[in-house]
Design a protein around this motif. Structure first.
Motif, short mmCIF file in Angstrom:
data_model
loop_
_atom_site.label_atom_id
_atom_site.label_comp_id
_atom_site.label_asym_id
_atom_site.label_seq_id
_atom_site.Cartn_x
_atom_site.Cartn_y
_atom_site.Cartn_z
N PRO A 1 68.35 -45.92 -34.69
CA PRO A 1 67.99 -47.49 -35.36
C PRO A 1 69.18 -48.23 -35.54
CG PRO A 1 67.08 -45.46 -36.47
CD PRO A 1 68.19 -44.79 -35.52
N PRO A 2 69.15 -49.60 -35.62
CA PRO A 2 67.61 -50.30 -35.47
C PRO A 2 67.04 -50.50 -34.33
CG PRO A 2 69.29 -51.79 -35.73
CD PRO A 2 70.04 -50.55 -35.83
N VAL A 3 68.03 -50.39 -32.97
CA VAL A 3 67.42 -50.63 -31.61
C VAL A 3 67.69 -49.28 -30.84
CG1 VAL A 3 67.88 -51.78 -29.25
CG2 VAL A 3 68.41 -53.12 -31.75
N ALA A 4 66.74 -48.68 -30.75
CA ALA A 4 66.56 -47.32 -30.21
C ALA A 4 65.60 -47.29 -29.15
CB ALA A 4 66.42 -46.20 -31.19
N LEU A 5 65.80 -47.57 -27.89
CA LEU A 5 65.15 -47.76 -27.09
C LEU A 5 64.29 -46.71 -26.44
CD1 LEU A 5 67.17 -50.40 -24.56
CD2 LEU A 5 65.55 -50.97 -26.41
N ALA A 6 64.89 -45.52 -26.27
CA ALA A 6 64.27 -44.24 -25.94
C ALA A 6 63.24 -44.13 -26.99
CB ALA A 6 65.30 -43.15 -25.62
N ALA A 7 63.59 -44.28 -28.33
CA ALA A 7 62.54 -43.82 -29.07
C ALA A 7 61.26 -44.98 -29.38
CB ALA A 7 63.35 -43.74 -30.81
N PHE A 8 61.69 -46.23 -29.11
CA PHE A 8 60.72 -47.19 -28.88
C PHE A 8 59.78 -47.03 -27.72
CE2 PHE A 8 63.65 -50.63 -31.10
CZ PHE A 8 63.51 -49.92 -32.43
N THR A 9 60.23 -46.44 -26.51
CA THR A 9 59.57 -46.25 -25.54
C THR A 9 58.38 -45.10 -25.75
OG1 THR A 9 61.34 -46.71 -24.13
CG2 THR A 9 59.36 -45.56 -23.00
N GLY A 10 58.81 -43.91 -26.43
CA GLY A 10 58.02 -42.75 -27.15
C GLY A 10 56.94 -43.50 -28.15
N ALA A 11 57.35 -44.38 -28.97
CA ALA A 11 56.44 -45.06 -29.68
C ALA A 11 55.10 -45.56 -29.38
CB ALA A 11 57.17 -45.80 -30.63
N GLY A 12 55.54 -46.25 -27.99
CA GLY A 12 54.46 -47.04 -27.22
C GLY A 12 53.41 -45.88 -26.81
N ILE A 13 53.92 -44.85 -26.26
CA ILE A 13 53.00 -43.69 -25.76
C ILE A 13 52.30 -43.11 -26.83
CG2 ILE A 13 52.86 -41.64 -24.44
CD1 ILE A 13 55.44 -42.60 -22.78
N ALA A 14 53.10 -42.84 -27.78
CA ALA A 14 52.23 -42.26 -29.20
C ALA A 14 51.38 -43.08 -29.88
CB ALA A 14 53.48 -41.44 -29.98
N GLY A 15 51.66 -44.52 -29.87
CA GLY A 15 51.12 -45.15 -30.70
C GLY A 15 51.48 -45.15 -32.03
N ALA A 16 52.74 -44.93 -32.28
CA ALA A 16 53.38 -44.75 -33.58
C ALA A 16 54.18 -46.19 -33.86
CB ALA A 16 54.17 -43.52 -33.61
N SER A 17 54.69 -46.18 -35.22
CA SER A 17 55.45 -47.24 -35.46
C SER A 17 56.80 -47.09 -34.79
CB SER A 17 55.67 -47.28 -36.97
OG SER A 17 56.81 -47.73 -37.28
N PRO A 18 57.45 -47.97 -34.18
CA PRO A 18 58.65 -47.75 -33.55
C PRO A 18 59.82 -47.36 -34.51
CG PRO A 18 57.58 -49.89 -32.62
CD PRO A 18 56.81 -49.26 -33.81
N SER A 19 59.65 -48.01 -35.60
CA SER A 19 60.53 -47.95 -36.55
C SER A 19 60.68 -46.36 -37.24
CB SER A 19 60.51 -49.03 -37.79
OG SER A 19 61.49 -48.47 -39.02
N LYS A 20 59.47 -45.87 -37.46
CA LYS A 20 59.45 -44.60 -37.78
C LYS A 20 59.77 -43.48 -36.97
CE LYS A 20 55.64 -41.91 -40.59
NZ LYS A 20 54.41 -42.14 -41.08
N VAL A 21 59.40 -43.88 -35.70
CA VAL A 21 59.99 -42.82 -34.39
C VAL A 21 61.54 -42.90 -34.57
CG1 VAL A 21 59.85 -42.64 -31.87
CG2 VAL A 21 57.68 -43.17 -33.22
N GLY A 22 62.09 -44.31 -34.63
CA GLY A 22 63.38 -44.33 -34.44
C GLY A 22 64.14 -43.37 -35.54
N TRP A 23 63.68 -43.48 -36.70
CA TRP A 23 64.34 -42.78 -37.72
C TRP A 23 63.90 -41.35 -37.53
CZ3 TRP A 23 68.38 -45.06 -39.95
CH2 TRP A 23 68.24 -46.05 -40.39
N ALA A 24 62.97 -40.80 -37.04
CA ALA A 24 62.48 -39.32 -36.98
C ALA A 24 63.27 -39.08 -35.82
CB ALA A 24 61.03 -39.16 -36.50
N ALA A 25 63.59 -39.96 -34.77
CA ALA A 25 64.43 -39.17 -33.61
C ALA A 25 65.91 -39.11 -34.13
CB ALA A 25 64.35 -40.35 -32.48
N ALA A 26 66.44 -40.16 -34.85
CA ALA A 26 67.92 -39.98 -35.32
C ALA A 26 68.03 -38.75 -36.14
CB ALA A 26 68.26 -41.18 -36.36
N ARG A 27 67.08 -38.23 -36.97
CA ARG A 27 66.90 -37.07 -37.67
C ARG A 27 67.05 -35.78 -36.87
NH1 ARG A 27 62.65 -33.96 -40.07
NH2 ARG A 27 61.40 -35.78 -39.45
N LEU A 28 66.34 -35.97 -35.87
CA LEU A 28 66.38 -34.82 -34.83
C LEU A 28 67.44 -34.49 -34.14
CD1 LEU A 28 62.54 -35.14 -33.40
CD2 LEU A 28 63.57 -33.25 -34.87
#
Length: 664
Positions: free
Chosen positions: A534-561
């Motif tokens: 984050p704040p610009v995490a294109l792979a995470a944002f793409t996954g968020a679009g498929i999952a129907g989740a918050s891009p920001s929330k996905v970005g921080w979860a991805a950084a943690r993983l």
């Protein structure tokens, strides 16, 4: 991505309905939103324009196959023809503005195609005359050079977005206005003619090493990936991953880690890999109880890691081999342990998440049977085996990829169900050529940055200033390099990020005594990790679009993983055994302790070991993880001691709870 409907009576997984799996329209919409490369014109099938694009793309691939297998051509001519094909395809496929994606090429597009042909092919015909003049350009060369610079910038803007071309223009302005710049960054300035000659006529600008690697190694490996796709490799990866990990706790998430990691080595694009593989894996993870943002994060992190997963890494790895003048196999071997540790950490976190939240796997009767999967499609792994064998034997990547393509075609004929048709052969040629466009034009645009750096010694100056800012401290310089790579990765392809980082940041690390391979891998890793930062995490944002989740929330979860990916590069700088530098004993020892360390890191990040950790246990696990990942007798002793203490502590707590339950 292929679905999991099979032949020959295979038992197949069917936990999702067709409506639950992300549709092709959703995938394409996400690609067009987050992946600039996918924002292309849509021509009607079999229309004249569609046939023209197909013919050019197929010719592009056939030309490179001929050069790799049978032809011999001068480097400058190969690079010129390669770039000309790329620019013609860009001006046919990429509109001036995004809203023109549904229209046909206009007068301006055809004019740009004509200019691309003139400027791109000029060096093919004028090279001998230029050599006879001792490399001294004449007026015609300057005109063609200015024209070539213009069309490369415009092609780059259309295909890659404005960020990289703007950076290239800034560098050119720096070369011209150097006498007006105060301080250590100032220089005497260069005339317009000198800049044009250096960027176009010489071999240090547009037609430099980066474009040369694109025209030789990278194109053929992208084409190899396209042929693997046509043989049905994706189905083999999906089915075998499901058969192996589907029944374990949180099995579909583990499948996503394995399948996306392997597919990432073939696709080379984190965003595209998330969109295609994630269309199946993310809904599948959600269906067994994973939270949407976590499912999207798992896919994003796994897909990102594919770019540094041997044997076929991201395009930048081939450029690294050329920059460092070492065999590609050395980079492949050096990247093996870090890639293993990265995926082990992600796999462990996924497992712990499943245990912590009580998730289960998919029942065995809904999964493919490994024996049948191998029988039906196991032969498709032969091309990858051939590639690895050839690379290890010291064969050049060009020949390895060429013969890998031949093996892929031959292997497809071993079973009727995988046999490549004539249409599939042509489709692979076309998709391989289209898949190479963005990398090729990125290497051409980056040529301006590399060219200005060599012309003005900017790389050395930036390195000196970075060292001064960090007061000569290695750790501070590493942090600055990491930040630089991540920021560049927010708006540029990872190939371009690596080249720019290697030009402006790596020299500072080299001056502090860091080994060249370790320094370049450091830049390369963080250029890739930017996809999930984050704040610009294109792979995470793409996954968020498929999952129907918050891009920001996905970005921080991805950084943690991806925590291991942020830590491990620092460790190999201080302890190169993690990148296979040193004796076999040192390497094996580092691998063993680091393996335990990343598992401890996964426990710390997830806050779970045998049971949920308290804040003290979690802090101790972080300390243990760092101590074990960093090789060394003292750090290993401290790390394993702390890990044993936390393990026994957790075991005592768990047994106490069981005893209380029994007494009650």
């Amino acid at each position: 991505m292929s679905n999991l409907q099979g032949k020959s009576g295979e038992q197949q997984i069917a936990p999702l309905s067709a409506d639950e799996i992300a549709s092709e329209e959703v995938v394409q919409e996400l690609l067009e939103k987050y992946d600039k490369e996918s924002q292309i014109r849509k021509f009607k099938p079999k229309s004249k324009l569609a046939l023209l694009v197909s013919a050019i793309a197929i010719s592009f691939s056939l030309f490179h196959l001929w050069v790799a297998g049978f032809g011999a051509i001068e480097a400058i001519k190969l690079r010129s023809i390669h770039l000309t094909f790329v620019m013609v395809l860009i001006f046919l496929l990429y509109p001036i503005r995004k809203k023109g994606m549904k229209g046909k090429p206009g007068v301006l597009d055809w004019a740009m195609i004509a200019l691309s042909l003139v400027a791109g092919l000029y060096m093919v015909f004028a090279n001998e005359q230029l050599a006879m003049r001792g490399g001294l350009p004449i007026t015609r060369d300057y005109i063609m050079g200015a024209l070539g610079i213009f069309v490369v910038f415009e092609a780059g803007r259309r295909c890659l977005g404005k960020e990289l071309p703007i950076l290239g223009i800034i560098f050119l302005l720096y070369a011209y206005f150097g006498q007006y710049i105060p301080g250590s960054f100032g220089h005497s300035g260069f005339s317009l003619k000198r800049i044009i000659a250096h960027m176009y006529v010489g071999s240090e600008g547009i037609f430099g090493v980066a474009l040369g690697v694109s025209a030789t190694f990278i194109f053929l490996f992208i084409l190899f990936g396209a042929f693997l796709g046509e043989t049905g490799m994706a189905k083999l990866i999906n089915d075998s991953s499901m058969a192996l990990a589907g029944t374990s706790p949180g099995g579909p998430a583990k499948v996503a880690v394995v399948a996306s990691g392997i597919m990432g080595t073939i696709s080379g694009s984190a965003v595209a890999n998330v969109a295609t593989t994630g269309a199946f894996t993310i809904p599948l993870m959600k269906s067994i109880g994973y939270r949407p943002h976590f499912a999207a994060a798992v896919e994003a992190v796994a897909s990102t890691g594919g770019q540094f997963m041997p044997p076929i890494m991201g395009a930048a790895a081939f450029i690294m081999a050329e920059f460092l003048n070492i065999p590609y196999k050395d980079i492949m071997i050096a990247a093996l342990i870090p890639a293993f540790l990265y995926y082990l950490a992600v796999f462990s976190m996924v497992h712990l998440e499943a245990i912590k939240t009580g998730l289960v796997g998919v029942s065995r009767d809904k999964l493919p049977i490994m024996k049948l999967v191998i029988k039906e499609r196991g032969h498709l792994i032969l091309p990858l085996i051939a590639i690895v064998y050839l690379l290890v034997q010291g064969v050049t990547p060009t020949f390895a990829a060429f013969y890998g393509i031949l093996v892929a075609i031959g292997a497809s004929f071993l079973r009727k169900s995988t046999r490549m048709s004539w249409r599939g052969f042509l489709m692979a040629l076309e998709m391989g050529a289209k898949g190479s466009i963005s990398v090729a034009i990125a290497t051409a645009v980056v040529g301006f940055i590399v060219g200005v750096s060599s012309l003005t010694s900017l790389g050395i100056t930036l390195g000196d200033n970075m060292l001064a800012f960090a007061h000569g401290n290695l750790f501070a310089t590493l942090v600055l390099t990491m930040i630089t790579a991540i920021i560049l990765g927010m708006g540029m392809p990872t190939t371009a990020v690596y080249i720019v980082g290697a030009t402006i940041a790596a020299p500072a690390l080299l001056k502090l005594g860091v080994a060249p391979l370790a320094a370049h891998l450091f830049v390369f890793y963080f250029g890739n990790i930017s996809n999930v930062t984050p704040p610009v995490a294109l792979a995470a944002f793409t996954g968020a679009g498929i999952a129907g989740a918050s891009p920001s929330k996905v970005g921080w979860a991805a950084a943690r993983l991806a925590a291991a990916g942020f830590l491990i590069p620092y460790i190999w700088i201080y302890s190169p055994a993690l990148i296979a530098q040193g004796s076999m004993g040192q390497i094996l020892g580092a691998l063993l302790t680091a393996t335990v360390g990343v598992i401890a890191l996964a426990c710390a990040v997830q806050g779970y070991m045998l049971k949920t950790t308290n804040i003290i246990q979690r802090g101790l696990l972080f300390v243990a993880a760092f101590g074990l990942i960093k090789p060394g007798l003292i750090t290993d002793t401290v790390g394993i001691s702390i890990l044993i203490i936390v393990f026994l502590w957790q075991r005592f707590q768990r047994n106490s709870v069981k005893t209380e339950s029994v007494n009650v």
